[in-house]
Design a protein around this motif. Structure first.
Motif, PDB file in Angstrom:
ATOM      1  N   THR A 152      -0.563  29.820  -4.012  1.00 21.40           N
ATOM      2  CA  THR A 152      -1.942  29.665  -5.099  1.00 21.40           C
ATOM      3  C   THR A 152      -3.112  29.324  -4.359  1.00 21.40           C
ATOM      4  O   THR A 152      -3.042  28.378  -4.043  1.00 21.40           O
ATOM      5  CB  THR A 152      -0.886  28.204  -5.897  1.00 21.40           C
ATOM      6  N   ARG A 153      -3.510  29.707  -4.523  1.00 15.73           N
ATOM      7  CA  ARG A 153      -5.207  30.045  -4.204  1.00 15.73           C
ATOM      8  C   ARG A 153      -6.871  29.651  -5.824  1.00 15.73           C
ATOM      9  O   ARG A 153      -6.253  30.069  -6.776  1.00 15.73           O
ATOM     10  CB  ARG A 153      -5.801  31.471  -4.286  1.00 15.73           C
ATOM     11  N   ILE A 154      -6.292  28.532  -5.782  1.00 16.56           N
ATOM     12  CA  ILE A 154      -7.833  27.745  -7.203  1.00 16.56           C
ATOM     13  C   ILE A 154      -8.793  28.758  -6.814  1.00 16.56           C
ATOM     14  O   ILE A 154      -9.567  28.791  -5.800  1.00 16.56           O
ATOM     15  CB  ILE A 154      -7.390  26.264  -6.336  1.00 16.56           C
ATOM     16  N   THR A 167     -12.556  29.009  -8.774  1.00 17.53           N
ATOM     17  CA  THR A 167     -13.665  28.376  -8.662  1.00 17.53           C
ATOM     18  C   THR A 167     -14.300  29.105 -10.246  1.00 17.53           C
ATOM     19  O   THR A 167     -13.581  29.990 -10.864  1.00 17.53           O
ATOM     20  CB  THR A 167     -15.132  28.814  -7.951  1.00 17.53           C
ATOM     21  N   LYS A 168     -14.892  28.379 -10.699  1.00 18.27           N
ATOM     22  CA  LYS A 168     -14.807  29.594 -12.797  1.00 18.27           C
ATOM     23  C   LYS A 168     -15.903  29.798 -12.516  1.00 18.27           C
ATOM     24  O   LYS A 168     -16.105  31.028 -13.590  1.00 18.27           O
ATOM     25  CB  LYS A 168     -16.260  27.914 -13.303  1.00 18.27           C
ATOM     26  N   GLU A 169     -16.759  30.461 -11.564  1.00 16.69           N
ATOM     27  CA  GLU A 169     -18.000  31.427 -11.362  1.00 16.69           C
ATOM     28  C   GLU A 169     -16.928  32.604 -10.714  1.00 16.69           C
ATOM     29  O   GLU A 169     -17.299  33.752 -11.406  1.00 16.69           O
ATOM     30  CB  GLU A 169     -18.863  31.098  -9.863  1.00 16.69           C
ATOM     31  N   GLU A 170     -16.032  32.630  -9.725  1.00 16.96           N
ATOM     32  CA  GLU A 170     -14.955  33.627  -9.659  1.00 16.96           C
ATOM     33  C   GLU A 170     -13.913  33.612 -10.560  1.00 16.96           C
ATOM     34  O   GLU A 170     -13.823  35.398 -10.431  1.00 16.96           O
ATOM     35  CB  GLU A 170     -14.423  33.082  -8.451  1.00 16.96           C
ATOM     36  N   ALA A 171     -13.594  33.143 -11.732  1.00 22.19           N
ATOM     37  CA  ALA A 171     -12.886  33.582 -12.791  1.00 22.19           C
ATOM     38  C   ALA A 171     -13.898  34.380 -13.658  1.00 22.19           C
ATOM     39  O   ALA A 171     -13.861  34.921 -14.518  1.00 22.19           O
ATOM     40  CB  ALA A 171     -11.886  32.248 -13.438  1.00 22.19           C
ATOM     41  N   TYR A 172     -15.635  34.088 -13.734  1.00 24.40           N
ATOM     42  CA  TYR A 172     -16.177  34.368 -14.972  1.00 24.40           C
ATOM     43  C   TYR A 172     -16.254  35.809 -14.252  1.00 24.40           C
ATOM     44  O   TYR A 172     -16.661  36.861 -15.274  1.00 24.40           O
ATOM     45  CB  TYR A 172     -17.249  33.812 -14.602  1.00 24.40           C
ATOM     46  N   LYS A 173     -16.538  36.119 -13.486  1.00 21.22           N
ATOM     47  CA  LYS A 173     -16.392  37.686 -12.579  1.00 21.22           C
ATOM     48  C   LYS A 173     -15.357  38.143 -12.987  1.00 21.22           C
ATOM     49  O   LYS A 173     -15.292  39.929 -12.729  1.00 21.22           O
ATOM     50  CB  LYS A 173     -16.725  37.374 -10.506  1.00 21.22           C
TER      51      LYS A 173
END
Length: 263
Positions: free
Chosen positions: A157-159, A161-167
């Motif tokens: 599982t790779r966590i 970041t908020k920015e990556e999830a937003y993208k």
């Protein structure tokens, strides 16, 4: 007016007057188990009756006296021999009882305890210890397996970041929006057979995902993308800061409008 006595189950009930007796005698009334004269129709209590137990006369029997038994004359010699025999029997019986108790206490019970009870309990303790050790070993293996599986899952599982999830969310939304925009481009190019694209756009899971993303973050769409979706749907996306969900009928209506414009 006279009293009438009725006997039921060795109990005599007294009906105080002729009128009540006439009702009882005609079957319009009956005596219940509580000694009450009850009217049948309507069902109600007519009178609490006095009653008493009918006792049969007592017959006294005279028991003749038992005939006197003649007493035997005792012989002092015989009585002495009987007493001595009784004493000897008591001594022998007491001695046998004492010997039996001694043998039971000092021989039978210790031997049984040493040869049977003690080995039985030792076997039980060994069996319990063996089962406990096996259970501990199984639990230890299960814990090791769970910890290794958990470590493997954490490794895979790779966590984000908020920015990556937003993208990533923006990519999903923009992909759907480009598919919707392609309807217009295909219509302008004269292609009207785009049912496959419409099916993808109106898929329930895709629409639900798009509506969820737009509802979670109204700023997910950049300005130009928002204007594009506004123009394609022909309406605002939000009303009082609340999303107006995009429905399947809207997408199909947009596709039909493009078809009509090309024909």
């Amino acid at each position: 007016m006279s009293e009438h006595r009725i006997k039921q189950k060795d109990i005599i009930y007294i009906i105080p007057d002729d009128e009540l007796y006439a009702k009882y005698n005609s079957g319009e009334a009956f005596i219940d188990d509580y000694g009450r004269l009850m009217n049948k129709k309507p069902h109600r209590v007519l009178r609490e009756l006095k009653h008493y137990v009918d006792q049969p006369p007592v017959v006294y029997r005279t028991i003749p006296p038992k005939p006197a038994v003649p007493t035997k004359r005792s012989n002092p010699m015989v009585d002495r021999l009987k007493d001595e025999a009784r004493y000897k029997i008591e001594e022998v019986g007491e001695d046998l009882i004492n010997r039996g108790v001694d043998k039971l206490v000092y021989e039978v019970i210790p031997n049984a305890w040493r040869n049977h009870v003690v080995p039985f309990f030792h076997g039980m303790i060994d069996a319990l210890n063996s089962k406990e050790s096996k259970a501990d070993e199984i639990l230890r293996k299960e814990e090791q397996k769970e910890s290794s599986e958990l470590a493997a899952k954490r490794h895979k599982t790779r966590i984000m970041t908020k920015e990556e999830a937003y993208k990533e969310k923006q990519k999903v939304l923009y992909h759907w929006l480009e598919m919707l925009n392609s309807l217009k481009k295909l219509a302008e190019a004269g292609e009207i057979n785009y049912e496959e694209i419409v099916d993808q756009l109106t898929n329930s899971s895709n629409l639900q995902r798009v509506n969820t993303l737009l509802d979670e973050n109204p700023n997910l769409l950049e300005t130009d993308k928002y204007i594009m979706l506004h123009d394609l749907l022909g309406r605002d996306l939000y009303c009082e800061k609340k999303l107006i969900p995009i429905e399947e009928e809207e997408i199909r209506r947009v596709a039909e409008n493009y078809k009509r414009n090309c024909e």
